[in-house]
Design an enzyme around this catalytic site. Structure first.
Site, PDB file in Angstrom:
ATOM      1  N   HIS A 125      -1.576  12.434  10.670  1.00 34.59           N
ATOM      2  CA  HIS A 125      -1.257  13.527   9.752  1.00 34.59           C
ATOM      3  C   HIS A 125      -2.189  13.560   8.555  1.00 34.59           C
ATOM      4  O   HIS A 125      -2.978  12.644   8.335  1.00 34.59           O
ATOM      5  CB  HIS A 125       0.209  13.459   9.303  1.00 34.59           C
ATOM      6  N   CYS A 147       2.211   5.579  10.261  1.00 36.53           N
ATOM      7  CA  CYS A 147       1.380   6.653  10.820  1.00 36.53           C
ATOM      8  C   CYS A 147      -0.095   6.405  10.535  1.00 36.53           C
ATOM      9  O   CYS A 147      -0.457   5.438   9.881  1.00 36.53           O
ATOM     10  CB  CYS A 147       1.798   7.991  10.219  1.00 36.53           C
TER      11      CYS A 147
END
Length: 172
Positions: A125, A147
């Site tokens: 992301h 992430c």
């Protein structure tokens, strides 16, 4: 035709044509197919490959506990292993995001044996949408909960280039 009606019609048409141009975050890509994604955690690099040729590379931030593989929800680690890109989130709280198929069957079995929840929601992301969170993230390397984070303009490019079903290898 009355001028006011004509003016309102023209404004409406301009508004519709602006909508047709789409969201600038959604780029198009017409180059070689990205056949795999590789993340080298120790080098903090993400590579987009067409077979054995590197098309693009990016610097990345990882989970706040970057060493070792993810074992449990909340451990702050980024997984290691081979997964698939399996979903997209255009409404992410981190600009744009593409999902990774963690946990796989092996991860779930290991977590079950350890009596823990393996966690999930692992994505590549962009930066946080909230300005104060974005400032904090820029000051702190490895700020995610597990992430892989890149800059906003980079996730726009990755989002366009990488299709669902692409293999991603996360290496120590």
């Amino acid at each position: 035709m009355d001028r006011r009606a004509f003016g309102l019609g023209a404004v409406a048409m301009l508004g519709l044509s602006a909508c047709a141009s789409g969201d600038p975050r959604f780029r198009s890509y017409n180059g070689p197919e990205v056949t795999s994604v590789v993340v080298n955690k120790s080098a903090r690099k993400l590579y987009l490959l067409h077979h054995d040729k590197v098309l693009k590379q990016y610097d990345v931030d990882l989970g706040f506990a970057p060493n070792g593989t993810k074992k449990a929800r909340g451990d702050g680690r980024t997984p290691e292993g081979t997964y698939l890109i399996n979903r997209r989130n255009p409404n992410s709280q981190f600009h744009l995001s593409i999902g990774i198929s963690y946990p796989n069957a092996q991860d779930m079995a290991a977590a079950k044996a350890a009596g823990v929840d393996p966690g999930g929601d692992i994505f590549i992301h962009g930066e946080p949408n909230k300005r104060k969170d974005r400032r904090r993230a820029r000051k702190t390397p490895d700020w995610t909960a597990g992430c892989i984070a890149v800059k906003n303009d980079e996730i726009e490019e990755i989002y366009a280039m990488v299709k669902n079903g692409t293999t991603i290898s996360l290496r120590p």
